[in-house]
Design an enzyme around this catalytic site. Structure first.
Site, PDB file in Angstrom:
ATOM      1  N   TYR A 146      49.235  37.912  39.207  1.00 16.36           N
ATOM      2  CA  TYR A 146      48.396  37.306  38.159  1.00 16.36           C
ATOM      3  C   TYR A 146      47.975  38.362  37.131  1.00 16.36           C
ATOM      4  O   TYR A 146      48.149  38.182  35.926  1.00 16.36           O
ATOM      5  CB  TYR A 146      47.167  36.667  38.809  1.00 16.36           C
ATOM      6  CG  TYR A 146      46.274  35.920  37.846  1.00 16.36           C
ATOM      7  CD1 TYR A 146      46.697  34.731  37.244  1.00 16.36           C
ATOM      8  CD2 TYR A 146      44.991  36.373  37.553  1.00 16.36           C
ATOM      9  CE1 TYR A 146      45.872  34.031  36.377  1.00 16.36           C
ATOM     10  CE2 TYR A 146      44.156  35.676  36.690  1.00 16.36           C
ATOM     11  CZ  TYR A 146      44.593  34.508  36.104  1.00 16.36           C
ATOM     12  OH  TYR A 146      43.758  33.823  35.242  1.00 16.36           O
ATOM     13  N   ASP A 147      47.454  39.488  37.650  1.00 17.98           N
ATOM     14  CA  ASP A 147      46.925  40.522  36.751  1.00 17.98           C
ATOM     15  C   ASP A 147      48.007  41.056  35.821  1.00 17.98           C
ATOM     16  O   ASP A 147      47.812  41.153  34.603  1.00 17.98           O
ATOM     17  CB  ASP A 147      46.348  41.702  37.557  1.00 17.98           C
ATOM     18  CG  ASP A 147      45.232  41.287  38.500  1.00 17.98           C
ATOM     19  OD1 ASP A 147      45.021  40.064  38.661  1.00 17.98           O
ATOM     20  OD2 ASP A 147      44.579  42.175  39.076  1.00 17.98           O
ATOM     21  N   ASN A 191      33.805  26.571  46.748  1.00 17.01           N
ATOM     22  CA  ASN A 191      33.690  26.839  48.193  1.00 17.01           C
ATOM     23  C   ASN A 191      32.235  26.776  48.652  1.00 17.01           C
ATOM     24  O   ASN A 191      31.883  26.029  49.552  1.00 17.01           O
ATOM     25  CB  ASN A 191      34.247  28.223  48.530  1.00 17.01           C
ATOM     26  CG  ASN A 191      35.726  28.173  48.877  1.00 17.01           C
ATOM     27  OD1 ASN A 191      36.405  27.192  48.591  1.00 17.01           O
ATOM     28  ND2 ASN A 191      36.226  29.240  49.484  1.00 17.01           N
ATOM     29  N   ARG A 212      29.994  39.256  40.765  1.00 16.49           N
ATOM     30  CA  ARG A 212      30.655  38.463  39.737  1.00 16.49           C
ATOM     31  C   ARG A 212      29.559  37.981  38.780  1.00 16.49           C
ATOM     32  O   ARG A 212      28.379  37.945  39.141  1.00 16.49           O
ATOM     33  CB  ARG A 212      31.382  37.244  40.316  1.00 16.49           C
ATOM     34  CG  ARG A 212      32.576  37.560  41.214  1.00 16.49           C
ATOM     35  CD  ARG A 212      33.727  38.215  40.477  1.00 16.49           C
ATOM     36  NE  ARG A 212      34.888  38.379  41.334  1.00 16.49           N
ATOM     37  CZ  ARG A 212      35.109  39.426  42.139  1.00 16.49           C
ATOM     38  NH1 ARG A 212      34.242  40.416  42.208  1.00 16.49           N
ATOM     39  NH2 ARG A 212      36.220  39.484  42.862  1.00 16.49           N
TER      40      ARG A 212
HETATM   41  N1  UDP Z   1      34.363  34.728  47.802  1.00 15.64           N
HETATM   42  C1  UDP Z   1      33.568  34.591  48.903  1.00 15.64           C
HETATM   43  N2  UDP Z   1      33.644  33.426  49.623  1.00 15.64           N
HETATM   44  C2  UDP Z   1      34.459  32.409  49.287  1.00 15.64           C
HETATM   45  C3  UDP Z   1      35.273  32.545  48.137  1.00 15.64           C
HETATM   46  C4  UDP Z   1      35.213  33.729  47.429  1.00 15.64           C
HETATM   47  O1  UDP Z   1      32.791  35.493  49.253  1.00 15.64           O
HETATM   48  O2  UDP Z   1      34.453  31.380  50.006  1.00 15.64           O
HETATM   49  C5  UDP Z   1      34.266  35.972  47.005  1.00 15.64           C
HETATM   50  C6  UDP Z   1      35.615  36.651  46.708  1.00 15.64           C
HETATM   51  O3  UDP Z   1      35.966  37.535  47.763  1.00 15.64           O
HETATM   52  C7  UDP Z   1      35.295  37.364  45.410  1.00 15.64           C
HETATM   53  C8  UDP Z   1      34.268  36.456  44.735  1.00 15.64           C
HETATM   54  O4  UDP Z   1      33.751  35.616  45.756  1.00 15.64           O
HETATM   55  O5  UDP Z   1      34.700  38.610  45.671  1.00 15.64           O
HETATM   56  C9  UDP Z   1      34.857  35.601  43.638  1.00 15.64           C
HETATM   57  O6  UDP Z   1      36.011  34.989  44.150  1.00 15.64           O
HETATM   58  P1  UDP Z   1      36.811  33.876  43.369  1.00 15.64           P
HETATM   59  O7  UDP Z   1      37.898  33.413  44.286  1.00 15.64           O
HETATM   60  O8  UDP Z   1      35.891  32.832  42.852  1.00 15.64           O
HETATM   61  O9  UDP Z   1      37.476  34.567  42.102  1.00 15.64           O
HETATM   62  P2  UDP Z   1      37.761  36.071  41.620  1.00 15.64           P
HETATM   63  O10 UDP Z   1      36.596  36.441  40.793  1.00 15.64           O
HETATM   64  O11 UDP Z   1      37.914  36.970  42.805  1.00 15.64           O
HETATM   65  O12 UDP Z   1      39.014  35.956  40.845  1.00 15.64           O
END
Ligand code: UDP
Length: 316
Positions: A146-147, A191, A212
């Site tokens: 993706y990146d 989630n 985030r």
């Molecule tokens: N994450 C989490 N639990 C979940 C889903 C995601 O702790 O059930 C964490 C994930 O490891 C990341 C952050 O939440 O650090 C954001 O994940 P997401 O998949 O939303 O998108 P990303 O910003 O990583 O592209």
């Protein structure tokens, strides 16, 4: 009436962008192959004479009859759960798909806007992320498909801009949420909210100390729309996101509180080894160039999203 093509227009963001462009008096054509998008997202627009939905894979030869003023290239799976399951589609839509979309924009004399991502910064060593930062990306990690595809799409866009003198604009989307996200999308917002509403354990990955910064969808779309109205000299890249930063543990606690849930918070292993440890946009450029900044607070946006997911769960 200006006419816009949105690739991936039946996705979460593309469908909200369709709504906004129609409200601004645009005619909107959506191309989507429904890999992650859904016709449900634009069902309310079908029947509107200014709207057309076409099942189309934009990695094929790309053709659209009639004039086109603006192409928004939004098509791409974007959730980390898609990275291991749809690696080739991701590379193709951002590589071949971007090339096709740029070619069509060139043939039509249309403005081209690329949906890029904060993932181009990888696991960033500069915080908050400014557009000048070149990033820290692992090309061979699970996220690499993706990146690197998005970085290639940015390079391609700049190549067409410089070589053909086209009007192109790149925006980098930071984590965005809101209604029409899929409950099973795999990202942290659906989630956590889904788990909290069902009373299931809330799964924090890793230590939960990674951060985030979350932007509500209407704010993001407003930033994209404003960018589309800027003169040809404005090329970006420009960050669009909300600088309100949270650790994932804080975020889990916040969602638990807002849903009044009794779910317990549990820890699971990180799903990707190069999960960025911190992410927060510097939005000075968006403020200065677009006169834009987010208006919807995290809590207000989450309330609306929780209501949406509550409705979806009730539908079964
Ligand atoms: N994450 C989490 N639990 C979940 C889903 C995601 O702790 O059930 C964490 C994930 O490891 C990341 C952050 O939440 O650090 C954001 O994940 P997401 O998949 O939303 O998108 P990303 O910003 O990583 O592209």
């Amino acid at each position: 009436m200006p006419r816009a093509l949105i690739t991936g227009g039946a996705g979460f963001l593309g469908s909200h962008l369709s709504d906004r462009l129609l409200a601004e008096g645009y005619e909107v054509v959506v191309f989507d192959n429904f890999v992650t998008g859904s016709s449900d997202n634009v069902a309310h627009l079908v029947g509107n004479p200014a709207f057309r939905l076409v099942r189309y894979d934009v990695t094929e030869y790309l053709y659209l009859d009639g004039p086109v003023d603006c192409i928004f290239h939004m098509a791409s799976p974007a959730s980390p759960i898609d990275f291991p399951s749809k690696p080739i589609q991701i590379m193709k839509v951002n590589g071949i798909g971007t090339m096709r979309a740029l070619g069509l924009a060139r043939a039509k004399g249309a403005r081209f806007l690329l949906a890029s991502t904060s993932e181009v910064y990888g696991d960033p060593l500069v915080h908050p992320q400014v557009e000048e930062y070149w990033g820290n990306v692992n090309p061979i990690g699970v996220r690499g498909v993706y990146d690197e595809a998005k970085r290639y799409a940015e390079a391609l866009t700049m190549g067409y801009r410089r070589f053909h003198g086209m009007d192109t604009k790149i925006f980098r989307i930071f984590n965005t949420f809101g209604p029409r996200m899929r409950l099973d999308d795999g990202r942290v917002v659906p989630n956590f909210i889904g788990q909290a509403l069902r009373g299931d354990p809330i799964t924090v990955y890793g230590t939960g100390q990674q951060t985030r910064s979350f932007c509500y969808v209407s704010d993001l779309v407003d930033g994209i729309f404003r960018l589309s109205q800027t003169p040809p000299e404005v090329s970006g890249p420009i960050n669009i996101g909300n600088p309100t930063e949270r650790t994932m543990l804080e975020f889990a606690q916040e969602i638990k509180r807002l849903t009044a849930s009794s779910s317990e918070i549990v820890y699971e292993d990180l799903k990707t080894v190069d999960d960025p440890k911190q992410r927060k946009p510097n939005i000075t450029k968006a403020q200065q160039i677009l006169g834009w900044e987010p208006k919807v607070s995290l809590e207000e946006g989450l309330q609306k999203t929780i209501e949406y997911f509550r409705g979806k769960l009730a539908e079964g």
